[in-house]
Write a protein that holds these residues in place. Structure first.
Motif, PDB file in Angstrom:
ATOM      1  N   GLY A  44       0.819  -1.206   0.000  1.00  0.00           N
ATOM      2  CA  GLY A  44       0.000   0.000   0.000  1.00  0.00           C
ATOM      3  C   GLY A  44       0.850   1.252   0.000  1.00  0.00           C
ATOM      4  O   GLY A  44       0.350   2.356  -0.237  1.00  0.00           O
ATOM      5  N   VAL A  69      -1.366   0.332  -3.171  1.00  0.00           N
ATOM      6  CA  VAL A  69      -2.419  -0.713  -3.262  1.00  0.00           C
ATOM      7  C   VAL A  69      -2.816  -1.100  -4.684  1.00  0.00           C
ATOM      8  O   VAL A  69      -3.999  -1.298  -4.968  1.00  0.00           O
ATOM      9  CB  VAL A  69      -3.722  -0.396  -2.480  1.00  0.00           C
ATOM     10  N   GLN A 111      -4.777  10.940   5.284  1.00  0.00           N
ATOM     11  CA  GLN A 111      -3.408  10.475   5.530  1.00  0.00           C
ATOM     12  C   GLN A 111      -2.432  11.548   5.022  1.00  0.00           C
ATOM     13  O   GLN A 111      -2.833  12.477   4.324  1.00  0.00           O
ATOM     14  CB  GLN A 111      -3.169   9.154   4.800  1.00  0.00           C
ATOM     15  N   GLU A 115       1.012   9.987   0.837  1.00  0.00           N
ATOM     16  CA  GLU A 115       0.189   8.793   0.576  1.00  0.00           C
ATOM     17  C   GLU A 115      -1.034   9.091  -0.287  1.00  0.00           C
ATOM     18  O   GLU A 115      -1.822   8.198  -0.576  1.00  0.00           O
ATOM     19  CB  GLU A 115      -0.210   8.124   1.889  1.00  0.00           C
ATOM     20  N   LYS A 120      -5.184   7.142  -5.913  1.00  0.00           N
ATOM     21  CA  LYS A 120      -5.443   6.639  -4.546  1.00  0.00           C
ATOM     22  C   LYS A 120      -5.663   7.820  -3.621  1.00  0.00           C
ATOM     23  O   LYS A 120      -4.831   8.719  -3.544  1.00  0.00           O
ATOM     24  CB  LYS A 120      -4.243   5.816  -4.079  1.00  0.00           C
ATOM     25  N   ASP A 157      -6.728   1.973   8.125  1.00  0.00           N
ATOM     26  CA  ASP A 157      -6.414   2.591   6.831  1.00  0.00           C
ATOM     27  C   ASP A 157      -7.546   2.406   5.833  1.00  0.00           C
ATOM     28  O   ASP A 157      -7.953   1.280   5.553  1.00  0.00           O
ATOM     29  CB  ASP A 157      -5.161   1.955   6.214  1.00  0.00           C
ATOM     30  N   ASP A 159      -8.401   3.170   1.869  1.00  0.00           N
ATOM     31  CA  ASP A 159      -7.942   3.613   0.552  1.00  0.00           C
ATOM     32  C   ASP A 159      -9.130   3.604  -0.397  1.00  0.00           C
ATOM     33  O   ASP A 159      -9.906   2.646  -0.412  1.00  0.00           O
ATOM     34  CB  ASP A 159      -6.883   2.648  -0.013  1.00  0.00           C
ATOM     35  N   ASN A 193      -5.970  -5.169   2.659  1.00  0.00           N
ATOM     36  CA  ASN A 193      -5.662  -4.829   1.269  1.00  0.00           C
ATOM     37  C   ASN A 193      -5.024  -5.991   0.519  1.00  0.00           C
ATOM     38  O   ASN A 193      -4.803  -5.904  -0.685  1.00  0.00           O
ATOM     39  CB  ASN A 193      -4.849  -3.526   1.158  1.00  0.00           C
TER      40      ASN A 193
HETATM   41  C1  GLC Z   1       0.281   1.796   3.543  1.00  0.00           C
HETATM   42  C2  GLC Z   1       0.072   3.136   2.872  1.00  0.00           C
HETATM   43  C3  GLC Z   1      -1.268   3.737   3.261  1.00  0.00           C
HETATM   44  C4  GLC Z   1      -2.389   2.734   3.038  1.00  0.00           C
HETATM   45  C5  GLC Z   1      -2.071   1.426   3.766  1.00  0.00           C
HETATM   46  C6  GLC Z   1      -3.120   0.359   3.512  1.00  0.00           C
HETATM   47  O1  GLC Z   1       0.439   1.950   4.911  1.00  0.00           O
HETATM   48  O2  GLC Z   1       1.121   4.019   3.244  1.00  0.00           O
HETATM   49  O3  GLC Z   1      -1.527   4.877   2.493  1.00  0.00           O
HETATM   50  O4  GLC Z   1      -3.601   3.251   3.476  1.00  0.00           O
HETATM   51  O5  GLC Z   1      -0.830   0.937   3.316  1.00  0.00           O
HETATM   52  O6  GLC Z   1      -3.259   0.058   2.163  1.00  0.00           O
END
Ligand code: GLC
Ligand code: MG
Length: 249
Positions: A44, A69, A111, A115, A120, A157, A159, A193
């Motif tokens: 991710g 991701v 975030q 990121e 995304k 998290d 996304d 993810n």
């Molecule tokens: C990583 C990424 C973040 C995302 C997470 C889950 O930590 O930096 O942006 O939300 O993975 O996919």
């Protein structure tokens, strides 16, 4: 032993047990040199955060990199995302409309800027409110006519990405490009993810012993003999799974 396509998540999957990682790296490098196996990281993380973990853990140079991701694919050490993949994702993607639709949800905490990526949009969302907020958000996004996918991981998290992208679809793209069948493709993960890695087809799946509840729940609901739940954690669980499937001795 034969050639295989090795795909792994990084945080709490490939990385997390330094000692087992050293062993795993040696075995993978050997398989790459002897049989032409390929190594892919599917994370991710953005390019910035990927570079940090790569330096910190002295990771092997991958043959391809799936970042953010599954929304960015980098081939052969290139630092520009593969344009064929980006073009595929850009159809129907409206980042501005997406961001403005999310502003109605105070529970969503953006975030860091690093990121937020072209395909995304990422937030922090507390687990205790996620069950309530996610369906509401999904329906608002749909009302705006947005064809997106919500991916919630690790109880924090969130996304939001184009519906045609996730780690699993990015792996299919590489499989087709490199001509690896699912039977010789191994995917490894620990959290939400990564579900896309396991659900996209019949790739050999290794779920590490420290997997998060959301992935364990999915695994229990979708049992298959080509998915293996390891006992050991992180790289130790991957080694265990690779032996189980006969890719390592
Ligand atoms: C990583 C990424 C973040 C995302 C997470 C889950 O930590 O930096 O942006 O939300 O993975 O996919
Ligand atoms: Mg992980």
């Amino acid at each position: 032993m034969a050639k295989f396509l090795f795909v792994t998540d990084l945080d709490n999957t490939f990385v997390g047990d330094d000692k087992a990682l050293l062993d795993l790296k040696d075995r993978l490098e050997q398989s790459r040199q002897e049989y032409g196996s390929k190594i892919v990281y599917a994370t991710g993380r953005s390019p910035l955060l990927y570079q940090q973990i790569k330096d910190e853990k002295n990771l092997l140079e991958p043959d391809a990199l799936i970042l953010s991701v599954g929304t960015e694919i980098y081939l052969d050490g290139s630092d520009t995302p593969d344009s064929e993949w980006s073009e595929k994702l850009s159809s129907g993607w409206n980042r501005e409309l997406l961001v403005s639709t999310t502003t109605g949800f105070p529970e969503l905490v953006p975030q860091p800027d690093s990121e937020q990526r072209p395909f995304k949009v990422s937030f922090l969302l507390q687990e205790d409110v996620a069950q309530r907020v996610l369906p509401q958000l999904e329906s608002e996004l749909q009302k705006s006519g947005l064809d997106v996918k919500l991916i919630y991981s690790s109880g924090i998290d969130l996304d939001i990405v184009p519906s045609g992208s996730d780690k699993g679809q990015a792996v299919q793209f590489l499989r087709q490009k490199w001509k690896f069948v699912a039977e010789v493709t191994v995917v490894c993960g620990d959290s939400g993810n990564d579900i896309a890695l396991f659900s996209v087809g019949s790739e050999r799946g290794i779920i590490v012993g420290n997997a998060r509840p959301e992935l364990l729940q999915w695994y229990n609901q979708n049992p298959a003999d080509y998915r293996y739940l390891a006992t050991n954690f992180c790289a130790g669980g991957i080694l265990e799974g690779l032996k189980h499937f006969g890719f390592l001795e």
